[in-house]
Design an enzyme around this catalytic site. Structure first.
Site, PDB file in Angstrom:
ATOM      1  N   LYS A 109      53.675  40.842  56.681  1.00  0.00           N
ATOM      2  CA  LYS A 109      53.934  42.014  57.533  1.00  0.00           C
ATOM      3  C   LYS A 109      55.440  42.209  57.729  1.00  0.00           C
ATOM      4  O   LYS A 109      55.963  43.320  57.550  1.00  0.00           O
ATOM      5  CB  LYS A 109      53.249  41.833  58.885  1.00  0.00           C
ATOM      6  CG  LYS A 109      53.668  42.846  59.953  1.00  0.00           C
ATOM      7  CD  LYS A 109      53.161  42.446  61.326  1.00  0.00           C
ATOM      8  CE  LYS A 109      53.709  43.373  62.407  1.00  0.00           C
ATOM      9  NZ  LYS A 109      53.214  44.749  62.297  1.00  0.00           N
ATOM     10  N   HIS A 168      49.068  57.890  61.483  1.00  0.00           N
ATOM     11  CA  HIS A 168      49.351  56.714  60.667  1.00  0.00           C
ATOM     12  C   HIS A 168      50.434  56.991  59.625  1.00  0.00           C
ATOM     13  O   HIS A 168      50.901  56.079  58.951  1.00  0.00           O
ATOM     14  CB  HIS A 168      48.076  56.224  59.989  1.00  0.00           C
ATOM     15  CG  HIS A 168      47.013  55.834  60.969  1.00  0.00           C
ATOM     16  ND1 HIS A 168      46.077  56.728  61.440  1.00  0.00           N
ATOM     17  CD2 HIS A 168      46.763  54.664  61.598  1.00  0.00           C
ATOM     18  CE1 HIS A 168      45.288  56.115  62.308  1.00  0.00           C
ATOM     19  NE2 HIS A 168      45.686  54.867  62.423  1.00  0.00           N
ATOM     20  N   HIS A 214      37.021  58.658  72.564  1.00  0.00           N
ATOM     21  CA  HIS A 214      37.783  58.856  71.326  1.00  0.00           C
ATOM     22  C   HIS A 214      37.203  57.998  70.223  1.00  0.00           C
ATOM     23  O   HIS A 214      36.831  56.846  70.444  1.00  0.00           O
ATOM     24  CB  HIS A 214      39.257  58.491  71.535  1.00  0.00           C
ATOM     25  CG  HIS A 214      40.044  58.486  70.265  1.00  0.00           C
ATOM     26  ND1 HIS A 214      40.249  59.629  69.527  1.00  0.00           N
ATOM     27  CD2 HIS A 214      40.644  57.481  69.574  1.00  0.00           C
ATOM     28  CE1 HIS A 214      40.946  59.325  68.442  1.00  0.00           C
ATOM     29  NE2 HIS A 214      41.191  58.036  68.447  1.00  0.00           N
ATOM     30  N   GLU A 237      39.141  61.586  64.712  1.00  0.00           N
ATOM     31  CA  GLU A 237      40.062  61.633  63.575  1.00  0.00           C
ATOM     32  C   GLU A 237      39.501  62.591  62.542  1.00  0.00           C
ATOM     33  O   GLU A 237      38.384  62.440  62.096  1.00  0.00           O
ATOM     34  CB  GLU A 237      40.215  60.242  62.965  1.00  0.00           C
ATOM     35  CG  GLU A 237      41.155  60.194  61.767  1.00  0.00           C
ATOM     36  CD  GLU A 237      40.514  60.646  60.464  1.00  0.00           C
ATOM     37  OE1 GLU A 237      41.224  61.274  59.657  1.00  0.00           O
ATOM     38  OE2 GLU A 237      39.330  60.392  60.258  1.00  0.00           O
ATOM     39  N   ARG A 297      49.678  46.461  59.494  1.00  0.00           N
ATOM     40  CA  ARG A 297      49.206  46.328  60.884  1.00  0.00           C
ATOM     41  C   ARG A 297      48.232  45.169  61.002  1.00  0.00           C
ATOM     42  O   ARG A 297      47.235  45.091  60.283  1.00  0.00           O
ATOM     43  CB  ARG A 297      48.541  47.614  61.354  1.00  0.00           C
ATOM     44  CG  ARG A 297      47.894  47.459  62.725  1.00  0.00           C
ATOM     45  CD  ARG A 297      47.988  48.725  63.560  1.00  0.00           C
ATOM     46  NE  ARG A 297      47.174  48.660  64.767  1.00  0.00           N
ATOM     47  CZ  ARG A 297      47.481  47.980  65.865  1.00  0.00           C
ATOM     48  NH1 ARG A 297      48.591  47.253  65.893  1.00  0.00           N
ATOM     49  NH2 ARG A 297      46.690  48.001  66.920  1.00  0.00           N
ATOM     50  N   CYS A 298      48.538  44.277  61.927  1.00  0.00           N
ATOM     51  CA  CYS A 298      47.673  43.132  62.204  1.00  0.00           C
ATOM     52  C   CYS A 298      47.205  43.203  63.653  1.00  0.00           C
ATOM     53  O   CYS A 298      47.901  43.726  64.517  1.00  0.00           O
ATOM     54  CB  CYS A 298      48.423  41.819  61.972  1.00  0.00           C
ATOM     55  SG  CYS A 298      49.038  41.615  60.296  1.00  0.00           S
ATOM     56  N   TRP A 356      35.658  44.601  68.028  1.00  0.00           N
ATOM     57  CA  TRP A 356      37.008  44.162  67.689  1.00  0.00           C
ATOM     58  C   TRP A 356      37.344  42.797  68.280  1.00  0.00           C
ATOM     59  O   TRP A 356      38.504  42.413  68.355  1.00  0.00           O
ATOM     60  CB  TRP A 356      38.025  45.213  68.124  1.00  0.00           C
ATOM     61  CG  TRP A 356      37.885  46.481  67.316  1.00  0.00           C
ATOM     62  CD1 TRP A 356      36.994  46.731  66.302  1.00  0.00           C
ATOM     63  CD2 TRP A 356      38.663  47.667  67.461  1.00  0.00           C
ATOM     64  NE1 TRP A 356      37.167  47.995  65.820  1.00  0.00           N
ATOM     65  CE2 TRP A 356      38.186  48.598  66.504  1.00  0.00           C
ATOM     66  CE3 TRP A 356      39.706  48.036  68.302  1.00  0.00           C
ATOM     67  CZ2 TRP A 356      38.724  49.874  66.371  1.00  0.00           C
ATOM     68  CZ3 TRP A 356      40.245  49.309  68.168  1.00  0.00           C
ATOM     69  CH2 TRP A 356      39.761  50.214  67.213  1.00  0.00           C
TER      70      TRP A 356
END
Length: 766
Positions: free
Chosen positions: A19, A705, A652, A676, A526-527, A572
């Protein structure tokens, strides 16, 4: 001797070295040569760790600069025309980055390729763009160079590549309107398979014996044409001078088993964690000379494996198959953190229950030795340690909270019902007084180095609580004033106090634990650092009320209270495996309900409960969908149960292709849903052609993004396209996701353009 191998290892590095190197290269702080050197060093370290654990082969091809599907797409030369790739030149690293994120140190910026979830995980892949008659060629040499690297270090290699059917299935194109399983995509096999043959031939010329070809779509419901295509494709690849290990994972083969058993492949990998019940059928269906790779170590969760149970399951298979039985994790270890040894602050009891990628290799080795009958002291001590850790976890008083149990038992009696939307929206509009096409953002604002430093200093004790609170309040006020200046209608406080939309809440909920280096890749560079849910979940105290009520006190405009929904926190996180996921989700919903009601009491008029992960929680097989959707929707409604009709509930969802679950989305009954849609050119709105969505909706008008600033006319066009299927009175204007990862200059420019687009729309409809 049982062969152990691995389907893939985390590529980011134990300290997120990849990263940092990639982002330094993007920022012009590191040269391409320095970036390439970091990649070589990481690969060497990862191969060494895997070889040291006793693996017969190390995987090559699991490394990726951005995404492994994007790596393969560029190897095939399948570069969309807007990136101006010369047909005879190799695809450069910068072109790969432009495809993934829209820009790179060289080359013109262009719209990034679409990004979406990898099956039912929290990893994102870059979607291949397909066109009729598309041609392919070997356009990047990275795979072959990495094979040479590993061989030069003395390792036996097993290259890992995406399968041709999976690559096509995951691809999209304007000409393929029937979705993932559009049969017209299969016409591309005629051009695609010769390149696969060339790849396999070149690998054979490098001395490779086995190649792992990943076909995870075999865990899905496949139409007959796709099942038939497997036979045709692998018959064509059968002449290649390498042995093919066909890898499936994330669920069982089920009705696809008969298809797989007809394929001329030397070996088959199956996921025995997600689908342990398939073992006997798969063993019975194997050909006399086929290898079975048994995926018995969980590649998607962080708990230690019950090796005694695995041995009981595998011993009869080992007697039957002998050296044709291989052992592996269930899937790539991409989905778990790199090394538990990097966790120096976890308490010893909890740490003893866990296993990260590095430890899973050791579990795999121990299982293989035990299965081979190794009765050495080291093996016996290893098995005893596993048993002791599992027993300690089962009996720990930290797992169960009697108060949570009582609330769970009473939760069925809690009414989820609210007044009809038409009545609610009338009351909400009277209270909020919003214009047509109201503007808002999704929640987070840019997380600057200064903000991250504040949180870091506070957590380390370098900042007092009072100083930290004053500085965070200053950041919140700056965000409020900025939004007022830009002209947004419904504001947010910017979330400067939050490091992550799940971790923040987990730190304030009982039943969660946290790591310092438990990073996993989400997309590109992205982590995320998922919390670990180890016990019953409860909310000891309010989590967001202070920040949200302060933000609301600064302005007359409504400020949204911001929460992460129960399904997303579940999806998550690394979730306990000792009770059904549904039960853990319901505990989360009850904890969030307490927060929602406290926000309402504090005068917050709009409360957003983010559920971006609602679709990724779907089981891979459609027959299992409804049971999941029933409890997922119920948990969302439980989290909002009891709010007043004039309190506006938002939700969302990002990167959620939910066209096929739109009825369940409507059943959540949020007053406003933001989604999105920008990368997919409003494709997600197809669901509304046949389904009259009853509530308000904000289709994202620009892709956060990508650092590219959106054009006003383009955003107006997207909203006009949305208005073809939706009532204009029900439309909101917003970005497609939070702004946390963006810089302030591009954020300001983008939001100014977005507000101007909304004003243009109002003028056009006034």
């Amino acid at each position: 001797m049982t062969i152990t191998h691995n389907l893939g290892f985390p590529r980011i590095g134990a300290q997120r070295e990849l990263k940092r190197a990639v982002e330094a290269y993007w920022a012009g702080k590191q040269t391409a040569d320095e970036l390439l050197a970091t990649g070589r060093a990481l690969r060497a370290a990862h191969w060494r760790r895997q070889a040291d654990s006793g693996l017969r082969f190390v995987p090559v091809g699991d490394f990726a600069w951005y995404d492994h599907i994007l790596e393969w797409t560029t190897l095939l030369g399948a570069v969309p025309a807007r990136f101006a790739q010369p047909e005879t030149q190799a695809v450069s690293l910068d072109t790969l980055f432009r495809m993934g994120r829209g820009r790179a140190p060289s080359g013109k910026p262009a719209a990034a390729c679409e990004m979406t979830k990898w099956f039912d995980t929290n990893y994102h892949y870059i979607v291949p763009e397909l066109v009729p008659g598309q041609t392919y060629r070997i356009a990047r040499e990275d795979l072959f160079e990495q094979v040479r690297e590993a061989q030069a270090l003395g390792y036996a290699v097993k290259p890992v590549i995406p399968g041709p059917l999976t690559w096509l299935y995951l691809g999209k194109g304007d000409a393929f309107q029937q979705g993932a399983s559009d049969e017209d995509k299969l016409k591309l096999l005629a051009n695609l398979l010769p390149v696969y043959q060339q790849v396999l031939k070149r690998l054979a010329d490098q001395g490779v014996e086995w190649v792992q070809i990943d076909e995870p779509i075999l865990a899905l419901d496949l139409p007959a044409a796709w099942r038939d295509a497997f036979g045709l494709a692998y018959a064509q690849l059968a002449g290649s001078p390498v042995k093919v290990l066909l890898a499936t994972y994330f669920d069982g083969l089920k009705d696809n088993l008969s298809t797989v058993t007809k394929l001329p492949v030397a070996g088959l990998h199956v996921d025995l964690v997600r689908a342990p019940e398939q073992l006997d059928d798969v063993v019975e269906a194997l050909h006399a000379d086929q290898v079975l790779s048994a995926g018995v170590i969980n590649g998607r969760n962080v708990w230690r494996t019950d090796l005694d149970q695995a041995l009981r399951k595998l011993e009869p298979v080992a007697r039957q198959l002998g050296d044709r039985l291989w052992l592996a994790p269930s899937c790539s270890l991409l989905h778990v953190p790199v090394d538990l040894l990097a966790e120096t602050e976890l308490d010893a009891e909890l740490k003893s229950w866990l296993s990260f990628a590095s430890q899973k290799l050791d579990e795999l080795s121990l299982l293989g030795r035990a299965l081979d009958g190794d009765s050495s002291q080291a093996v016996q001590e290893g098995l005893a340690a596993q048993r002791a850790a599992l027993a300690a976890r089962r009996s720990s008083p930290r797992i169960h909270n009697p108060a949570v149990g009582r609330r769970m038992a009473a939760s069925e009696q809690v009414s989820r019902d609210r007044a009809p939307f038409a009545e609610r929206i009338r009351q909400q509009q009277a209270r909020l007084n919003l214009p047509p096409f109201p503007t808002t953002t999704i929640g987070s604002f840019p997380q600057t180095a200064e903000i991250r430093g504040l949180r870091r200093d506070w957590k380390s004790g370098a900042l007092s609580d009072s100083t930290y609170e004053a500085l965070i309040r200053k950041e919140i006020e700056a965000v409020i004033r900025f939004q007022e200046k830009v002209g947004l209608d419904v504001l947010v406080h910017g979330e400067p106090e939050r490091n992550d939309m799940v971790e923040y809440f987990g730190e304030l909920l009982a039943g969660f634990a946290f790591t310092k280096n438990g990073w996993v890749q989400s997309y590109g560079s992205r982590c995320v650092k998922p919390p670990i849910i180890f016990g019953d979940v409860a909310r000891p105290a309010p989590m967001t009320v202070g920040w949200s009520s302060y933000a609301q006190s600064l302005t007359d405009k409504p400020v949204k209270g911001m929460l992460t929904g129960p399904v997303t926190i579940l999806q998550w996180s690394f979730v306990r495996d000792d009770q059904p996921r549904e039960a853990t989700c319901r505990q989360l919903a009850l904890a969030l309900r307490d927060e929602v009601l406290d926000l309402e009491k504090a005068g917050v008029k709009v409360i957003q409960i983010d559920e971006p992960a609602i679709r990724e929680g779907l089981p891979l097989r459609r027959a299992d969908w409804q049971a999941y959707l029933d409890w997922a929707v119920d948990c969302f409604r439980l989290s909002t149960a009891g709010v007043a009709d004039d309190t506006q509930i938002h939700t969302h969802m990002c990167y959620s292709e939910f066209n096929d679950i739109i009825e369940s989305i409507a059943a959540m009954d949020a007053d406003v849903i933001t989604i999105e849609t920008s990368r997919s050119n409003m494709e997600l709105l197809k669901a509304f052609e046949d389904f009259h969505y009853p509530n308000d909706i904000g289709p994202g008008v620009y892709d956060i993004h990508s650092p590219n600033v959106p054009d006003v006319d383009w955003m107006v066009g997207l909203m006009q396209k949305a208005g073809a299927n939706l009532s204009k009175e029900r439309l909101w204007v917003n970005p497609d996701c939070g702004l946390k990862t963006r810089a302030w200059p591009e954020t300001e420019a983008a939001l100014i353009s977005m507000v101007q687009a909304a004003r243009t729309l109002r003028q056009a409809t006034s």
